[in-house]
Design a protein around this motif. Structure first.
Motif, PDB file in Angstrom:
ATOM      1  N   GLN A 270       6.367  -6.029  35.509  1.00 14.80           N
ATOM      2  CA  GLN A 270       6.163  -4.899  36.285  1.00 14.80           C
ATOM      3  C   GLN A 270       7.269  -5.161  36.959  1.00 14.80           C
ATOM      4  O   GLN A 270       8.258  -3.999  37.498  1.00 14.80           O
ATOM      5  N   GLN A 271       7.764  -6.553  37.856  1.00 15.10           N
ATOM      6  CA  GLN A 271       8.696  -6.009  38.960  1.00 15.10           C
ATOM      7  C   GLN A 271       9.697  -6.171  38.061  1.00 15.10           C
ATOM      8  O   GLN A 271      10.966  -5.067  38.431  1.00 15.10           O
ATOM      9  N   GLY A 272      10.400  -6.538  36.519  1.00 18.31           N
ATOM     10  CA  GLY A 272      11.709  -6.562  35.897  1.00 18.31           C
ATOM     11  C   GLY A 272      11.334  -5.002  35.581  1.00 18.31           C
ATOM     12  O   GLY A 272      12.520  -4.843  35.598  1.00 18.31           O
ATOM     13  N   ALA A 273      10.268  -4.301  35.160  1.00 22.53           N
ATOM     14  CA  ALA A 273      10.615  -2.954  34.553  1.00 22.53           C
ATOM     15  C   ALA A 273      11.236  -2.476  35.356  1.00 22.53           C
ATOM     16  O   ALA A 273      12.380  -1.282  35.492  1.00 22.53           O
ATOM     17  N   VAL A 274      10.844  -2.415  36.699  1.00 25.54           N
ATOM     18  CA  VAL A 274      10.760  -1.263  37.626  1.00 25.54           C
ATOM     19  C   VAL A 274      12.155  -1.120  38.316  1.00 25.54           C
ATOM     20  O   VAL A 274      12.867  -0.207  38.697  1.00 25.54           O
ATOM     21  N   THR A 275      12.271  -2.753  38.865  1.00 27.67           N
ATOM     22  CA  THR A 275      13.730  -3.198  39.243  1.00 27.67           C
ATOM     23  C   THR A 275      14.830  -2.408  38.409  1.00 27.67           C
ATOM     24  O   THR A 275      15.444  -1.644  38.839  1.00 27.67           O
ATOM     25  N   ALA A 276      14.276  -2.339  37.040  1.00 24.21           N
ATOM     26  CA  ALA A 276      15.475  -1.878  36.088  1.00 24.21           C
ATOM     27  C   ALA A 276      15.514  -0.478  35.900  1.00 24.21           C
ATOM     28  O   ALA A 276      16.724  -0.114  35.848  1.00 24.21           O
ATOM     29  N   PHE A 277      14.388  -0.170  35.890  1.00 25.17           N
ATOM     30  CA  PHE A 277      14.386   1.625  35.978  1.00 25.17           C
ATOM     31  C   PHE A 277      15.233   1.697  37.564  1.00 25.17           C
ATOM     32  O   PHE A 277      15.870   3.268  37.319  1.00 25.17           O
ATOM     33  N   VAL A 278      15.045   1.291  38.406  1.00 21.03           N
ATOM     34  CA  VAL A 278      15.661   1.997  39.799  1.00 21.03           C
ATOM     35  C   VAL A 278      17.135   1.958  39.484  1.00 21.03           C
ATOM     36  O   VAL A 278      17.874   2.936  39.827  1.00 21.03           O
ATOM     37  N   VAL A 279      17.503   0.484  38.919  1.00 15.67           N
ATOM     38  CA  VAL A 279      19.256   0.121  38.725  1.00 15.67           C
ATOM     39  C   VAL A 279      19.276   2.100  37.449  1.00 15.67           C
ATOM     40  O   VAL A 279      21.022   2.247  37.853  1.00 15.67           O
ATOM     41  N   THR A 280      18.509   2.279  36.968  1.00 11.69           N
ATOM     42  CA  THR A 280      18.727   2.721  35.230  1.00 11.69           C
ATOM     43  C   THR A 280      19.215   4.398  36.287  1.00 11.69           C
ATOM     44  O   THR A 280      20.389   4.585  35.907  1.00 11.69           O
ATOM     45  N   VAL A 281      18.584   4.052  37.141  1.00 16.22           N
ATOM     46  CA  VAL A 281      18.126   5.834  37.918  1.00 16.22           C
ATOM     47  C   VAL A 281      20.136   5.975  38.665  1.00 16.22           C
ATOM     48  O   VAL A 281      20.870   6.654  38.342  1.00 16.22           O
ATOM     49  N   ILE A 282      19.930   4.826  39.677  1.00 12.71           N
ATOM     50  CA  ILE A 282      21.545   4.607  40.154  1.00 12.71           C
ATOM     51  C   ILE A 282      22.181   4.720  39.001  1.00 12.71           C
ATOM     52  O   ILE A 282      23.663   5.526  39.611  1.00 12.71           O
ATOM     53  N   ALA A 283      22.805   4.478  38.169  1.00  9.39           N
ATOM     54  CA  ALA A 283      23.150   4.929  37.082  1.00  9.39           C
ATOM     55  C   ALA A 283      23.507   5.784  36.911  1.00  9.39           C
ATOM     56  O   ALA A 283      24.863   6.572  36.093  1.00  9.39           O
ATOM     57  N   CYS A 284      22.645   6.500  36.608  1.00 13.38           N
ATOM     58  CA  CYS A 284      22.760   8.163  35.731  1.00 13.38           C
ATOM     59  C   CYS A 284      23.412   8.852  37.124  1.00 13.38           C
ATOM     60  O   CYS A 284      24.628   9.556  36.562  1.00 13.38           O
ATOM     61  N   LEU A 285      22.852   8.565  38.048  1.00 12.92           N
ATOM     62  CA  LEU A 285      24.266   8.863  39.210  1.00 12.92           C
ATOM     63  C   LEU A 285      24.531   8.792  39.022  1.00 12.92           C
ATOM     64  O   LEU A 285      25.727  10.565  39.380  1.00 12.92           O
ATOM     65  N   LEU A 286      25.990   8.407  38.806  1.00 14.88           N
ATOM     66  CA  LEU A 286      26.665   7.692  38.573  1.00 14.88           C
ATOM     67  C   LEU A 286      27.329   8.926  38.182  1.00 14.88           C
ATOM     68  O   LEU A 286      28.882   9.367  38.044  1.00 14.88           O
ATOM     69  N   TRP A 287      27.053   7.675  36.758  1.00 12.01           N
ATOM     70  CA  TRP A 287      27.816   8.201  35.348  1.00 12.01           C
ATOM     71  C   TRP A 287      28.757   9.427  34.837  1.00 12.01           C
ATOM     72  O   TRP A 287      29.384   9.723  34.249  1.00 12.01           O
ATOM     73  N   ARG A 288      27.176  10.234  35.826  1.00 18.63           N
ATOM     74  CA  ARG A 288      27.142  11.920  35.789  1.00 18.63           C
ATOM     75  C   ARG A 288      28.236  12.515  36.436  1.00 18.63           C
ATOM     76  O   ARG A 288      29.256  13.472  36.653  1.00 18.63           O
ATOM     77  N   LEU A 289      28.868  11.508  37.736  1.00 19.70           N
ATOM     78  CA  LEU A 289      29.621  12.206  38.897  1.00 19.70           C
ATOM     79  C   LEU A 289      30.650  12.727  38.254  1.00 19.70           C
ATOM     80  O   LEU A 289      32.048  14.102  38.570  1.00 19.70           O
ATOM     81  N   PRO A 290      31.493  11.690  37.423  1.00 20.96           N
ATOM     82  CA  PRO A 290      32.932  12.793  36.853  1.00 20.96           C
ATOM     83  C   PRO A 290      33.233  14.662  35.826  1.00 20.96           C
ATOM     84  O   PRO A 290      33.961  14.492  36.287  1.00 20.96           O
ATOM     85  N   SER A 291      32.145  14.502  35.871  1.00 22.22           N
ATOM     86  CA  SER A 291      31.690  15.638  35.024  1.00 22.22           C
ATOM     87  C   SER A 291      31.296  16.873  35.761  1.00 22.22           C
ATOM     88  O   SER A 291      31.473  18.682  35.666  1.00 22.22           O
ATOM     89  N   GLY A 292      31.645  16.856  37.407  1.00 24.53           N
ATOM     90  CA  GLY A 292      31.707  17.967  38.669  1.00 24.53           C
ATOM     91  C   GLY A 292      30.309  18.267  38.294  1.00 24.53           C
ATOM     92  O   GLY A 292      28.935  17.892  38.126  1.00 24.53           O
ATOM     93  N   ALA A 293      30.463  19.557  39.657  1.00 24.97           N
ATOM     94  CA  ALA A 293      29.181  19.934  39.966  1.00 24.97           C
ATOM     95  C   ALA A 293      27.894  20.646  39.415  1.00 24.97           C
ATOM     96  O   ALA A 293      26.885  20.585  39.513  1.00 24.97           O
ATOM     97  N   ASP A 294      28.838  21.445  38.285  1.00 23.02           N
ATOM     98  CA  ASP A 294      28.071  22.273  37.028  1.00 23.02           C
ATOM     99  C   ASP A 294      26.862  21.605  36.383  1.00 23.02           C
ATOM    100  O   ASP A 294      27.342  20.628  35.528  1.00 23.02           O
ATOM    101  N   GLY A 295      25.966  21.900  36.629  1.00 23.24           N
ATOM    102  CA  GLY A 295      24.663  21.273  35.996  1.00 23.24           C
ATOM    103  C   GLY A 295      24.411  19.931  36.484  1.00 23.24           C
ATOM    104  O   GLY A 295      23.584  19.123  35.658  1.00 23.24           O
TER     105      GLY A 295
END
Length: 295
Positions: free
Chosen positions: A106-131
């Motif tokens: 579970q440590q490996g799965a949860v760590t990967a999940f947290v990193v994925t959430v951060i990546a999703c936050l950053l990935w969406r940044l260039p598309s702007g604030a709308d949505g």
């Protein structure tokens, strides 16, 4: 990772507006039953083949299923609601969750999940604030609902009795789906949740519960040397989570105004339409078997 049915009470064979395909009389089961059985048997054979040869191949089956399911879910969100899931981070992070759950639990799965959430936050940044909040929320939901939940199925594999753990999980899900299908089609009269899934009935749930409890008692006692009462609790819990999983996906589809998540599996709809009961059940299976049959 699929079953013949989920209580034989899927969403209506008609489109969301109630129209049916012209010139085609729907079966009482609401699906192309021969195609559904053929697909279920083929996938079941692949699962059993992996478990009885090199059991870690089952993790590969999970990983492939999650890729397909994630693409289906993201596509449904985009087509029906204009929601953009950050597909690349969710796909890559999802694979990390599943494969890191193998050696690190579970440590490996949860760590990967947290990193994925951060990546999703950053990935969406260039598309702007709308949505932005809408899209990021959908991405985090997709990452949790599919690969994070599926990583618990992967965690059933590594113990020495991993084959028995996976089989117990699968046997109960198949038993409750099949029992519910038979009871629902033959004797379903009283709707269970008419505003969510009109074809689900209390009679079907009773069939699911009976078959699931019997399957749990037999599988846990015979395959894992556990106690029959533990199997009964295990079976009952899986029936409840599988049913809730079905209802939750029905709510998602109704919110989106679609019948199926995709068309990947003939007679079943999309792969996501088969994973709905398995994903939350995998989490509960791992939790209960960890307590009842410690490694």
């Amino acid at each position: 990772m699929t079953t013949v049915s989920d209580q034989g009470e899927r969403e209506s064979a008609a489109e969301p507006d109630g129209s049916e395909e012209p010139g085609k009389k729907p079966s009482r089961a609401g699906r192309d039953l021969p195609a559904a059985i053929t697909v279920a048997v083929a996938l079941g054979a692949a699962i059993l083949g992996s478990l009885f040869t090199v059991r870690y191949l089952f993790i590969g089956i999970i990983a492939v299923a999650i890729v397909v399911g994630t693409i289906e879910l993201a596509g449904a969100f985009r087509r029906a609601a204009g929601v953009r899931v950050s597909l690349i981070p969710v796909l890559v992070g999802g694979q990390a969750m599943i494969w890191l759950a193998w050696p690190f639990g579970q440590q490996g799965a949860v760590t990967a999940f947290v990193v994925t959430v951060i990546a999703c936050l950053l990935w969406r940044l260039p598309s702007g604030a709308d949505g932005y909040l809408r899209d990021v929320s959908a991405s985090v939901f997709a990452a949790a609902y599919l690969p994070l939940f599926a990583s618990f199925a992967a965690m059933l594999v590594p113990p020495e009795d991993g084959v028995g753990r996976v089989l117990s999980f699968m046997i109960v899900v198949v038993a409750c789906d099949t029992g519910g299908y038979v009871a629902g089609v033959l004797g379903g009269r009283h709707p269970m949740a008419p505003t969510i899934s009109p074809k689900k009935t209390w009679e079907g749930f009773a069939g699911s519960f009976t078959a699931g409890v019997v399957g749990g008692a037999l599988s846990v006692s015979l395959l894992l040397d556990g106690h029959a009462w533990q199997g009964v609790v295990f079976g009952a819990a899986i029936v409840l989570t599988a049913t809730l999983g079905d209802l939750m996906e029905s709510l998602i589809k109704r919110d989106l105004g679609i019948k199926d998540m995709g068309t990947t599996l003939p007679g079943h709809g999309g792969l996501m339409d088969r994973l709905d009961s398995l994903l939350p059940s995998a989490v509960v299976s791992w939790l209960l078997l960890t307590v009842f049959v410690p490694v």
